[in-house]
Design a protein around this motif. Structure first.
Motif, mmCIF file in Angstrom:
data_model
loop_
_atom_site.group_PDB
_atom_site.id
_atom_site.type_symbol
_atom_site.label_atom_id
_atom_site.label_comp_id
_atom_site.label_asym_id
_atom_site.label_seq_id
_atom_site.Cartn_x
_atom_site.Cartn_y
_atom_site.Cartn_z
ATOM 1 N N LEU A 330 33.132 34.493 34.703
ATOM 2 C CA LEU A 330 34.018 33.804 35.662
ATOM 3 C C LEU A 330 35.501 33.975 35.329
ATOM 4 O O LEU A 330 36.339 34.018 36.240
ATOM 5 N N ALA A 331 35.819 34.130 34.049
ATOM 6 C CA ALA A 331 37.229 34.297 33.678
ATOM 7 C C ALA A 331 37.779 35.545 34.369
ATOM 8 O O ALA A 331 38.903 35.553 34.897
ATOM 9 N N ARG A 332 36.989 36.611 34.390
ATOM 10 C CA ARG A 332 37.421 37.854 35.024
ATOM 11 C C ARG A 332 37.360 37.739 36.558
ATOM 12 O O ARG A 332 38.238 38.220 37.265
ATOM 13 N N VAL A 333 36.297 37.063 37.025
ATOM 14 C CA VAL A 333 36.097 36.914 38.470
ATOM 15 C C VAL A 333 37.308 36.229 39.116
ATOM 16 O O VAL A 333 37.828 36.680 40.133
ATOM 17 N N TRP A 334 37.779 35.140 38.493
ATOM 18 C CA TRP A 334 38.885 34.400 39.120
ATOM 19 C C TRP A 334 40.174 35.202 39.136
ATOM 20 O O TRP A 334 40.968 35.121 40.068
ATOM 21 N N ARG A 335 40.382 36.030 38.093
ATOM 22 C CA ARG A 335 41.597 36.860 38.100
ATOM 23 C C ARG A 335 41.523 37.910 39.199
ATOM 24 O O ARG A 335 42.512 38.176 39.881
ATOM 25 N N ALA A 336 40.365 38.503 39.368
ATOM 26 C CA ALA A 336 40.211 39.510 40.432
ATOM 27 C C ALA A 336 40.251 38.848 41.811
ATOM 28 O O ALA A 336 40.749 39.431 42.779
ATOM 29 N N THR A 337 39.737 37.622 41.893
ATOM 30 C CA THR A 337 39.784 36.876 43.157
ATOM 31 C C THR A 337 41.236 36.599 43.543
ATOM 32 O O THR A 337 41.638 36.755 44.697
ATOM 33 N N ARG A 338 42.018 36.219 42.541
ATOM 34 C CA ARG A 338 43.442 35.968 42.799
ATOM 35 C C ARG A 338 44.146 37.240 43.273
ATOM 36 O O ARG A 338 44.860 37.245 44.269
ATOM 37 N N PHE A 339 43.907 38.350 42.583
ATOM 38 C CA PHE A 339 44.584 39.599 42.955
ATOM 39 C C PHE A 339 44.157 40.045 44.365
ATOM 40 O O PHE A 339 44.996 40.427 45.187
ATOM 41 N N SER A 340 42.853 39.979 44.636
ATOM 42 C CA SER A 340 42.361 40.444 45.944
ATOM 43 C C SER A 340 42.944 39.600 47.070
ATOM 44 O O SER A 340 43.290 40.104 48.134
#
Ligand code: RFL
Ligand code: PHB
Length: 388
Positions: A330-340
Motif C-alpha cells: 500500500l505504501a507504493r500504491v498510494w504514491r502511484a495513486t497520487r501521481f496518476s
C-alpha cells in the motif's frame, strides 16, 4: 473433484501468471484459475509501458527474452500544450528509462511459460479464508471442483470474486470516478513521434503511444456516455489532429483501426490488501487512471512483495513478511495513486471552468521551465523506489 496446492491463484491476468511463475522458480506450487478463455485474455488491448523494475521482475520470472528483443526503450516523453512541447528527459533526469512493450505480448509470454492454469472456470468462490484451511470452489464443464491450498492470491481484477468475499466491515474502499473516459484506437501506421506525446488541449486530452515501429496506439479523452459507433476512423483522426500542436498534427499518418474501445477512468484503493489467508494483488486491490501508465507496474510490484513473502514463509517458516505484505504494497500504491491522479488532473479537460484551465497552463509552464519540477515528474513516471 478435490485437488490441493500450496497457493491457489484466482485470475490469469499479468498478476496471476507472473506470481505463479515466480513461485515455481522458487519451488512453491500453485494453480491458477481463470474465468475466461486463453484467447480472450490474450486479445485484451491494455497497457503499453513498463517501468525498469517491472522489466527486471519479468526477466526474473524467465519471460524476458522476447520483451528485451522487441520492446522499445524510451528515454523521455513529450508534454504538449497549445502549440508548445516540453520533453521530460527521463534518462537524463533520473538515470532510468521505460520500455514500450504491449500487455498483450506480456500476457502471451506469461501464458506460454505457465504450467498450472485452468481456463474457463465458472462460479468460483473462495471459502474459509479466515481459517487455516482455505479452499476455492468452482465449476468446470459443469462439474464442481475444490482446490485446497495454504493461501489464496486474489489476482482477479477489479470485478473479481476475491475482494467481494471479504466481509464489508473488514475492508475500507477509497474511490474516485472521473467524469470522462478514454477512447483508444490501435492502427497499423507508424507512430506520430519516436516518443510518447501527452497533449493537454482545450478540446480534451490526447495521447500518442505505440506498440512498434509500424503499430500505433492513440487515445482521446471522451465523455462517459460516448459510443465507439459514433467514432468512425475519420472522426477519430480529425479530432486527434485538432488536439495536437499544428506541426505534430500535420505529420500524423492515419489508416484503418484494428481495435477501438472506450475505458472509464477511476482511482480506487482497497485497504488492507489481506484478509486472513487471502491476499489481494493488482487491479483486485487498486485501480489507477491510465494517464501515468502505472496499473500493470503496480500489479507487478504487488507480485514482487507477495512472492518474496510466500517464498520466505515456505523456506524459513516465518510469517513476518506475509504480515507486512499489505502495508508494504500500500505504501507504493498510494504514491502511484497520487501521481496518476495529479497527472490526470493536469492533462484532462476537467470542466468548462476557465480558472481550472489557467491553473493547468501555469503548472505546465512551470514544468517546462523548472528542472526540479520536471525531475519530480520523471521520478514518478519511471517508478518510485520500493519502500524499505
Ligand atoms: P487483470 O488484467 O484485470 O486480470 C484479472 C484476471 O482475472 C480474471 N477473473 C476471474 N477469474 C476467475 N474467477 C473470477 N471470478 C474472475 N474474475 C476475474 C479476469 O478474466 C482476468 O483475466 O488484472 P491484473 O492481473 O491485476 O493486471 C492489471 C493490469 O491489467 C492493469 O492494471 C493495466 O492494464 C492498466 N493499464 C496500464 N498499466 C500500466 O502499467 N501501463 C499502461 O500503459 C497501462 N495502460 C491500462 C492502460 C489499462 C487500460 N484499460 C483498458 C483499463 C491502458 C488502458 C486503456
Ligand atoms: C499505451 O500505450 O497503451 C499507454 C501508454 C502510456 C500511458 C497509457 C497507455 O500512460
Amino acid at each position: 473433484m478435490i485437488a490441493s496446492t500450496q497457493v491457489g491463484i484466482i485470475g490469469a491476468g499479468p498478476s496471476g501468471l507472473l506470481l505463479s511463475l515466480l513461485l515455481r522458480r522458487n519451488g512453491v506450487d500453485s494453480v491458477v484459475l481463470e474465468r475466461r478463455s486463453r484467447e480472450y485474455v490474450e486479445g485484451r488491448i491494455r497497457a503499453g509501458l513498463l517501468e525498469s523494475a517491472t522489466v527486471e521482475l519479468l526477466r526474473e520470472a524467465g519471460v524476458g527474452t522476447r520483451m528485451l528483443q522487441e520492446g522499445l526503450v524510451h528515454d523521455g516523453f513529450e508534454l504538449a500544450f497549445g502549440e508548445r512541447l516540453h520533453r521530460i528527459a527521463l534518462k537524463e533526469l533520473t538515470g532510468k528509462s521505460v520500455l514500450v512493450y504491449g500487455q498483450t505480448e506480456i500476457q502471451r509470454d506469461l501464458a506460454c511459460a505457465a504450467e498450472q492454469v485452468v481456463w474457463e472456470v465458472d462460479n468460483l468462490r473462495p471459502h474459509g479464508i479466515d481459517g487455516n484451511e482455505p479452499r476455492i470452489i468452482y465449476t468446470k464443464d459443469g462439474a464442481t471442483h475444490e482446490l485446497r491450498c495454504d493461501f489464496i492470491a486474489g489476482c482477479d481484477g477489479f470485478h473479481g470474486a476475491s475482494r467481494a468475499s471479504i466481509p464489508v466491515n473488514r475492508i475500507r474502499l477509497f474511490e474516485q470516478v472521473y467524469p470522462f473516459g478514454w477512447l483508444g484506437v490501435l492502427a497499423d501506421v507508424p507512430p506520430l513521434h519516436h516518443e510518447l506525446v501527452y497533449a493537454n488541449h482545450a478540446r480534451g486530452f490526447a495521447l500518442c503511444s505505440m506498440r512498434s515501429a509500424t503499430r500505433s496506439r492513440y487515445y482521446l479523452q471522451c465523455p462517459l456516455d460516448a459510443d465507439v459507433k459514433d467514432w468512425p476512423d475519420d472522426r477519430f483522426w480529425e479530432e486527434l489532429t485538432a488536439r495536437l500542436p499544428r506541426a505534430l498534427g500535420a505529420r500524423l499518418q492515419t489508416g484503418a483501426s484494428i481495435e477501438k474501445s472506450i475505458a472509464p477512468l477511476r482511482s480506487f484503493v482497497a485497504e488492507p490488501m489481506r484478509f486472513g489467508r487471502l491476499f489481494l494483488v493488482g487491479d483486485a486491490a487498486h485501480i489507477v487512471p491510465p494517464t501515468g501508465a502505472k496499473g500493470l507496474n503496480l500489479a507487478a510490484a504487488d507480485v514482487r512483495v507477495l512472492f518474496t513473502a510466500l517464498v520466505d514463509h515456505y523456506r524459513a517458516g516465518s510469517s513476518q513478511l506475509l504480515d507486512e505484505y499489505s502495508a508494504r504494497a500500500l505504501a507504493r500504491v498510494w504514491r502511484a495513486t497520487r501521481f496518476s491522479w495529479a497527472f490526470t488532473t493536469l492533462m484532462h479537460r476537467l470542466s468548462d471552468d476557465p480558472f481550472a484551465q489557467r491553473l493547468q497552463l501555469a503548472e505546465l509552464e512551470y514544468l517546462a521551465e523548472s528542472r526540479a519540477a520536471s525531475t519530480a515528474m520523471a521520478e514518478n513516471y519511471v517508478g518510485l523506489p520500493f519502500p524499505k
